[in-house]
Design a protein around this motif. Structure first.
Motif, mmCIF file in Angstrom:
data_model
loop_
_atom_site.group_PDB
_atom_site.id
_atom_site.type_symbol
_atom_site.label_atom_id
_atom_site.label_comp_id
_atom_site.label_asym_id
_atom_site.label_seq_id
_atom_site.Cartn_x
_atom_site.Cartn_y
_atom_site.Cartn_z
ATOM 1 N N SER A 75 13.229 5.963 -17.551
ATOM 2 C CA SER A 75 13.006 7.406 -17.515
ATOM 3 C C SER A 75 12.528 7.828 -16.124
ATOM 4 C CB SER A 75 11.953 7.808 -18.552
ATOM 5 O OG SER A 75 12.368 7.453 -19.850
ATOM 6 N N SER A 76 12.803 9.082 -15.776
ATOM 7 C CA SER A 76 12.327 9.610 -14.502
ATOM 8 C C SER A 76 10.802 9.678 -14.489
ATOM 9 C CB SER A 76 12.908 11.005 -14.258
ATOM 10 O OG SER A 76 14.311 10.946 -14.146
ATOM 11 N N LEU A 77 10.226 9.542 -13.311
ATOM 12 C CA LEU A 77 8.775 9.593 -13.184
ATOM 13 C C LEU A 77 8.285 11.034 -13.194
ATOM 14 C CD1 LEU A 77 8.164 6.947 -10.361
ATOM 15 C CD2 LEU A 77 8.077 6.617 -12.837
ATOM 16 N N THR A 78 7.134 11.250 -13.792
ATOM 17 C CA THR A 78 6.503 12.564 -13.750
ATOM 18 C C THR A 78 5.660 12.668 -12.480
ATOM 19 O OG1 THR A 78 4.484 11.840 -14.879
ATOM 20 C CG2 THR A 78 6.354 12.538 -16.263
ATOM 21 N N GLU A 79 5.199 13.871 -12.190
ATOM 22 C CA GLU A 79 4.337 14.064 -11.030
ATOM 23 C C GLU A 79 3.058 13.246 -11.167
ATOM 24 O OE1 GLU A 79 2.146 17.777 -8.751
ATOM 25 O OE2 GLU A 79 4.110 18.077 -9.670
ATOM 26 N N ASP A 80 2.517 13.163 -12.373
ATOM 27 C CA ASP A 80 1.310 12.351 -12.592
ATOM 28 C C ASP A 80 1.593 10.867 -12.361
ATOM 29 O OD1 ASP A 80 -0.275 14.521 -13.161
ATOM 30 O OD2 ASP A 80 -0.120 14.323 -15.347
ATOM 31 N N ASP A 81 2.763 10.402 -12.804
ATOM 32 C CA ASP A 81 3.152 9.009 -12.548
ATOM 33 C C ASP A 81 3.146 8.718 -11.051
ATOM 34 O OD1 ASP A 81 3.654 8.422 -15.254
ATOM 35 O OD2 ASP A 81 5.750 9.060 -15.110
ATOM 36 N N ILE A 82 3.736 9.627 -10.300
ATOM 37 C CA ILE A 82 3.851 9.423 -8.857
ATOM 38 C C ILE A 82 2.473 9.392 -8.207
ATOM 39 C CG2 ILE A 82 4.759 10.400 -6.713
ATOM 40 C CD1 ILE A 82 6.986 11.658 -8.519
ATOM 41 N N ARG A 83 1.603 10.312 -8.593
ATOM 42 C CA ARG A 83 0.241 10.332 -8.046
ATOM 43 C C ARG A 83 -0.458 8.996 -8.285
ATOM 44 N NH1 ARG A 83 -1.845 15.241 -6.535
ATOM 45 N NH2 ARG A 83 -0.755 17.115 -7.275
ATOM 46 N N LEU A 84 -0.372 8.485 -9.507
ATOM 47 C CA LEU A 84 -1.051 7.233 -9.843
ATOM 48 C C LEU A 84 -0.499 6.063 -9.030
ATOM 49 C CD1 LEU A 84 -1.377 7.578 -13.733
ATOM 50 C CD2 LEU A 84 -3.248 7.577 -12.055
ATOM 51 N N ARG A 85 0.800 6.031 -8.885
ATOM 52 C CA ARG A 85 1.389 4.902 -8.147
ATOM 53 C C ARG A 85 1.111 4.986 -6.652
ATOM 54 N NH1 ARG A 85 6.733 3.383 -11.782
ATOM 55 N NH2 ARG A 85 5.720 3.943 -13.748
ATOM 56 N N LEU A 86 1.084 6.199 -6.116
ATOM 57 C CA LEU A 86 0.768 6.348 -4.697
ATOM 58 C C LEU A 86 -0.642 5.856 -4.373
ATOM 59 C CD1 LEU A 86 2.291 9.851 -3.840
ATOM 60 C CD2 LEU A 86 3.111 7.634 -3.068
ATOM 61 N N GLN A 87 -1.542 5.993 -5.327
ATOM 62 C CA GLN A 87 -2.928 5.603 -5.090
ATOM 63 C C GLN A 87 -3.094 4.097 -4.876
ATOM 64 O OE1 GLN A 87 -5.151 7.242 -8.374
ATOM 65 N NE2 GLN A 87 -4.857 9.352 -7.692
ATOM 66 N N GLN A 88 -2.064 3.318 -5.199
ATOM 67 C CA GLN A 88 -2.144 1.875 -5.008
ATOM 68 C C GLN A 88 -1.929 1.460 -3.564
ATOM 69 O OE1 GLN A 88 -0.133 -0.253 -8.677
ATOM 70 N NE2 GLN A 88 1.180 1.432 -8.012
ATOM 71 N N PHE A 89 -1.341 2.341 -2.764
ATOM 72 C CA PHE A 89 -0.907 1.964 -1.419
ATOM 73 C C PHE A 89 -1.964 2.374 -0.403
ATOM 74 C CE2 PHE A 89 2.769 2.252 -4.079
ATOM 75 C CZ PHE A 89 3.549 1.181 -3.691
ATOM 76 N N ASP A 90 -2.867 1.444 -0.133
ATOM 77 C CA ASP A 90 -3.995 1.768 0.733
ATOM 78 C C ASP A 90 -3.845 1.228 2.151
ATOM 79 O OD1 ASP A 90 -4.204 -0.897 0.157
ATOM 80 O OD2 ASP A 90 -6.241 -0.804 -0.635
ATOM 81 N N ASP A 91 -2.718 0.562 2.444
ATOM 82 C CA ASP A 91 -2.581 -0.043 3.768
ATOM 83 C C ASP A 91 -1.170 0.070 4.331
ATOM 84 O OD1 ASP A 91 -1.285 -1.723 2.048
ATOM 85 O OD2 ASP A 91 -2.218 -3.564 2.772
ATOM 86 N N SER A 92 -0.348 0.920 3.749
ATOM 87 C CA SER A 92 1.042 0.976 4.193
ATOM 88 C C SER A 92 1.669 2.306 3.799
ATOM 89 C CB SER A 92 1.849 -0.175 3.565
ATOM 90 O OG SER A 92 1.691 -0.169 2.168
ATOM 91 N N SER A 93 2.837 2.565 4.373
ATOM 92 C CA SER A 93 3.564 3.792 4.068
ATOM 93 C C SER A 93 4.497 3.575 2.883
ATOM 94 C CB SER A 93 4.389 4.233 5.284
ATOM 95 O OG SER A 93 3.545 4.527 6.380
ATOM 96 N N ILE A 94 4.737 4.656 2.148
ATOM 97 C CA ILE A 94 5.686 4.602 1.041
ATOM 98 C C ILE A 94 6.543 5.859 1.062
ATOM 99 C CG2 ILE A 94 3.896 5.484 -0.535
ATOM 100 C CD1 ILE A 94 5.463 3.958 -2.793
ATOM 101 N N ALA A 95 7.843 5.662 0.938
ATOM 102 C CA ALA A 95 8.782 6.776 0.904
ATOM 103 C C ALA A 95 9.107 7.098 -0.547
ATOM 104 C CB ALA A 95 10.050 6.415 1.663
ATOM 105 N N VAL A 96 9.012 8.356 -0.917
ATOM 106 C CA VAL A 96 9.368 8.802 -2.263
ATOM 107 C C VAL A 96 10.726 9.492 -2.184
ATOM 108 C CG1 VAL A 96 8.707 10.233 -4.239
ATOM 109 C CG2 VAL A 96 6.940 9.076 -2.896
#
Length: 203
Positions: A75-96
């Motif tokens: 299933s497609s990710l919700t905005e809340d899903d994206i927020r939670l997953r972004l919070q894991q990346f504390d030392d690198s860049s991530i492209a959405v």
């Protein structure tokens, strides 16, 4: 923790949104000159981090994680899903992005090398990933080859039918004319026998 100034999502004007720990999200038309590590990252774990570090050494360039809002098999990710997953990346860049297929990703990351685990690489060369259509699989792989993209594949221990063994790129059933698309990371350089699925199952 990544400071998400706004949960900026990809759109037609900016199909790539780059998040980093140091700057606000940036909308981009495409991103080049980097390796790209796609995944669901649910959760991000030390195997991902380790493979990224090894890939940067092999490729001699930065590797950016990529999270797609859309997915071929999920299933497609919700905005809340994206927020939670972004919070894991504390030392690198991530492209959405909203690019579920690798041919879609290739249009956004020109001539990049995609960094993937062997389980992902196995799906890429499996007709069932293309609705059982062998011709569609060949067409997609040919497009990737023509666009100058490649795959750097990290192996891992896989458990199937009651047995466990290490699988790498040499164990994949890759059509001969597309074998140059896939390069394996030597087991001596990378082996982390963990998966996000196993972590979720054991949590």
């Amino acid at each position: 923790m990544v400071t998400v100034f706004s949960c900026m999502l990809p759109d037609d004007d900016f199909p790539v949104v780059l998040h980093s720990v140091t700057t606000p999200p940036r909308g981009l038309n495409e991103l080049s000159g980097v390796g790209v590590f796609p995944g669901a990252f649910n959760p991000l774990h030390f195997g991902h981090r380790s493979l990224r570090r090894i890939a940067e050494k092999i490729l001699a360039q930065d590797v950016v994680y990529e999270l797609s809002v859309a997915n071929v098999e999920k299933s497609s990710l919700t905005e809340d899903d994206i927020r939670l997953r972004l919070q894991q990346f504390d030392d690198s860049s991530i492209a959405v992005t909203a690019a579920p297929r690798f041919v879609d990703k290739a249009a956004l990351f020109r001539r990049c090398c995609f960094v993937v685990g062997v389980d992902t690489a196995e799906r890429i060369v499996r007709p069932s990933f293309y609705n059982g259509r062998l011709d569609e699989m060949h067409s997609a792989l040919q497009q990737l080859l023509d666009m100058g993209n490649r795959f750097l594949v990290g192996g891992r221990l896989c458990r199937r039918a009651g047995t466990a063994r290490f699988l790498g790129v040499d164990d994949l059933q890759i059509p001969e004319r597309f074998q140059e698309l896939f390069v394996g990371v030597p087991e001596s350089l990378f082996r982390e026998d963990i998966s996000s699925t196993e972590l979720r199952r054991n949590s």
